[in-house]
Design an enzyme around this catalytic site. Structure first.
Site, PDB file in Angstrom:
ATOM      1  N   ASP A 145       0.814  -1.207   0.000  1.00  0.00           N
ATOM      2  CA  ASP A 145       0.000   0.000   0.000  1.00  0.00           C
ATOM      3  C   ASP A 145       0.853   1.266   0.000  1.00  0.00           C
ATOM      4  O   ASP A 145       1.985   1.265   0.502  1.00  0.00           O
ATOM      5  CB  ASP A 145      -0.912   0.028   1.235  1.00  0.00           C
ATOM      6  N   LYS A 146       0.284   2.330  -0.515  1.00  0.00           N
ATOM      7  CA  LYS A 146       0.969   3.624  -0.566  1.00  0.00           C
ATOM      8  C   LYS A 146       1.554   4.001   0.793  1.00  0.00           C
ATOM      9  O   LYS A 146       2.717   4.397   0.897  1.00  0.00           O
ATOM     10  CB  LYS A 146      -0.022   4.708  -1.021  1.00  0.00           C
TER      11      LYS A 146
END
Length: 316
Positions: A145-146
């Site tokens: 995830d970012k």
């Protein structure tokens, strides 16, 4: 072979016996989505061991059946090579292991057209990345995830990409995350085996859904903290938001998680004071066999400064 085509060999797994062909092939080749497989079948790009073209994505798949999937090579990527600094844990002519900072998106998508890890890799690797991921995702075998930090591997060649993808599909990649969760898990170690899929109530969230993809997380408490705990999560599978959803499901959501977290007031005040606005999750260990040389590779990454500061503030 057509010079504009890459061919991937796939064999139906025992666990996929009786599934629809498109689903079974997507399971066998995790770099391709089920929808992509379906489109390739419709386009006459999938053939069986006898060389006959397969046209029905709903045909029943049988364990052991072999198929060849022709994948048109991606058009020249429109992604711009951007000089974004990378912390590199390992690199050779076949692959690269990156220690990704929180906040860096892995590949371009709606809302993030550039400034991604892919843009950085295009600059660093000079365009030498595998094409299996398609135009938007050259070299990307898996992602995090970012706002999760830590280790991930990208492929420079299709052969390396396929070899790594097979290891991910076989769940033989050793991936361990460090997470700071609310409360003290009881028991202090255990396994969450719960299927995940898009939430029927909110398509932006992942939820435990009957009939979803099997997801397994093994966790153990490393150190109890003040109203929290530092936990290691070892992934047997790698589903979207897996650690975040699984830990929340047993009442120990990750601190700072804006989607699945429900911090207590004292924790909310601490997170605000530290200006900590992401899930406290770090991909701390990555181990696999080199897809070309078969050498055993293992990498470790220390918790980044923001997560270390949060940890230190909670030490009893």
């Amino acid at each position: 072979m057509d010079r504009g085509v890459s061919t991937v060999d796939a064999r139906i797994a025992e666990s996929a016996n009786g599934w629809r062909l498109d689903r079974a092939l997507a399971d066998a080749v995790p770099t391709l989505s089920r929808e992509r497989i379906k489109a390739l079948i419709a386009g006459g790009k999938v053939s069986n061991a006898a060389g006959n073209t397969v046209r029905d994505p709903s045909a029943k798949a049988m364990a052991g059946m072999a198929f060849a999937i022709e994948i048109p090579l991606p058009e020249p990527a429109h992604n711009e090579a951007q000089d974004i600094p990378l912390e590199i844990a390992f690199e050779d002519e076949h692959l690269i292991v990156i220690d990704k900072p929180a906040g860096l998106v892995v590949h371009p998508a709606a809302g993030n057209a550039d400034g991604t890890l892919v843009n950085a890799l295009l600059h660093h690797c000079g365009g030498s990345l595998s094409g299996i991921g398609g135009v938007a995702r050259p070299g990307i075998v898996h992602r995090i995830d970012k706002d999760t930090s830590g280790l991930m591997v990208a492929a420079k060649t299709d052969r390396a990409h396929e070899g790594l993808a097979r290891q991910f599909a076989a769940h033989s990649i050793d991936r361990r995350y460090r997470a700071i969760v609310g409360g003290h898990p009881a028991p202090p170690a255990g396994t969450v085996d719960a299927p995940l899929a898009r939430s029927p109530a909110n398509r932006k969230k992942i939820a435990i859904v009957a009939g979803g993809k099997r997801a397994v997380t093994h966790y153990r408490t490393i150190e109890p903290l003040l109203g929290a705990a530092l936990v290691e999560c070892r992934l047997e599978t790698g589903r979207t938001h897996q650690v975040r959803v699984h830990m929340a499901s047993i009442g120990h959501a990750l601190l700072g998680d804006p989607v699945y977290g429900r911090p207590k007031e004292a924790q909310r005040i601490l997170l605000k004071r530290l200006d900590f606005h992401r899930q406290a999750l770090h991909a701390a260990h990555l181990g696999f066999h080199h897809p070309i040389t078969s050498a055993t590779l293992a990498f470790d990454s220390k918790m980044p400064a923001d997560m270390q500061e949060l940890f230190s503030s909670l030490v009893v």
